[in-house]
Design an enzyme around this catalytic site. Structure first.
Site, mmCIF file in Angstrom:
data_model
loop_
_atom_site.group_PDB
_atom_site.id
_atom_site.type_symbol
_atom_site.label_atom_id
_atom_site.label_comp_id
_atom_site.label_asym_id
_atom_site.label_seq_id
_atom_site.Cartn_x
_atom_site.Cartn_y
_atom_site.Cartn_z
ATOM 1 N N HIS A 143 0.822 -1.208 0.000
ATOM 2 C CA HIS A 143 0.000 0.000 0.000
ATOM 3 C C HIS A 143 0.854 1.254 0.000
ATOM 4 O O HIS A 143 2.072 1.204 0.186
ATOM 5 C CB HIS A 143 -0.940 0.013 1.211
ATOM 6 N N CYS A 159 2.986 -4.900 6.680
ATOM 7 C CA CYS A 159 2.725 -4.570 5.283
ATOM 8 C C CYS A 159 3.978 -4.017 4.613
ATOM 9 O O CYS A 159 4.949 -3.680 5.260
ATOM 10 C CB CYS A 159 1.607 -3.539 5.183
#
Length: 183
Positions: A143, A159
């Site tokens: 992301h 992440c």
């Protein structure tokens, strides 16, 4: 700007020198990362390109993308988890793409910090940035981030983060079903 592999290697490796920063004298660590980036090839990780391949190299803090056409290659500096045990390593795939994602803290995040909001809508305060590629592993994403200080540093809960401009470019290239390997 999306950098080619050659341009990225010329300016610095994996966010150790940010895209906006001037070139600096290469340290031994930068040289090792540049050497590692020069030797990575999708065939070392997958048998076929399929719809495309992403290799997120947590050690070099870089995301490599090869398109299913066999011609497209992109390299982006990335953030990595604060603690190695927070990120799974191995094979997964992109199962969903979201432009303007909302962020919901995981149960373990809320356990560590009960003051976290239940949901953060899309916008400048959202930790997922402008775009998110959802992986088949629950809670794992590639992301963007609004906090550019995170790129090239340990900064996440598992992440892989990219500059918003880079995730937007990668988002446009990636198809659902793209193979992913975190190393």
């Amino acid at each position: 700007m999306t950098q080619t592999r050659r341009a990225f290697l010329a300016t610095g490796a994996a966010g150790l020198v940010t895209l906006a920063a001037p070139a600096i004298a290469a340290s031994d660590a930068v040289q090792r990362n540049v050497s590692a980036l020069q030797n990575i090839d999708w065939r070392d990780h997958f048998d076929a390109l399929g719809r495309g391949i992403i290799v997120a190299d947590t050690g070099a803090r870089a995301v490599h993308y090869w398109g299913g056409d066999g011609e497209t290659y992109r390299l982006y500096p990335s953030s990595v988890p604060v603690s190695p045990e927070l990120t799974k390593l191995g094979y997964t795939e992109v199962v969903r793409k979201v432009d303007g994602p909302t962020w919901t803290p995981t149960p373990s995040m809320r356990e560590r910090d009960p003051s976290l909001p239940k949901v953060v809508p899309a916008g400048p305060g959202n930790p997922l940035g402008t775009h998110a590629l959802y992986l088949s592993w629950q809670y794992y994403r590639i992301h963007g981030t609004h906090d550019t200080r995170k790129i090239g540093r340990p900064s996440s809960d598992g992440c892989i983060g990219l500059y918003n401009e880079h995730i937007a470019r990668l988002f446009a290239l990636v198809e659902v079903g793209t193979q992913v390997r975190l190393i």
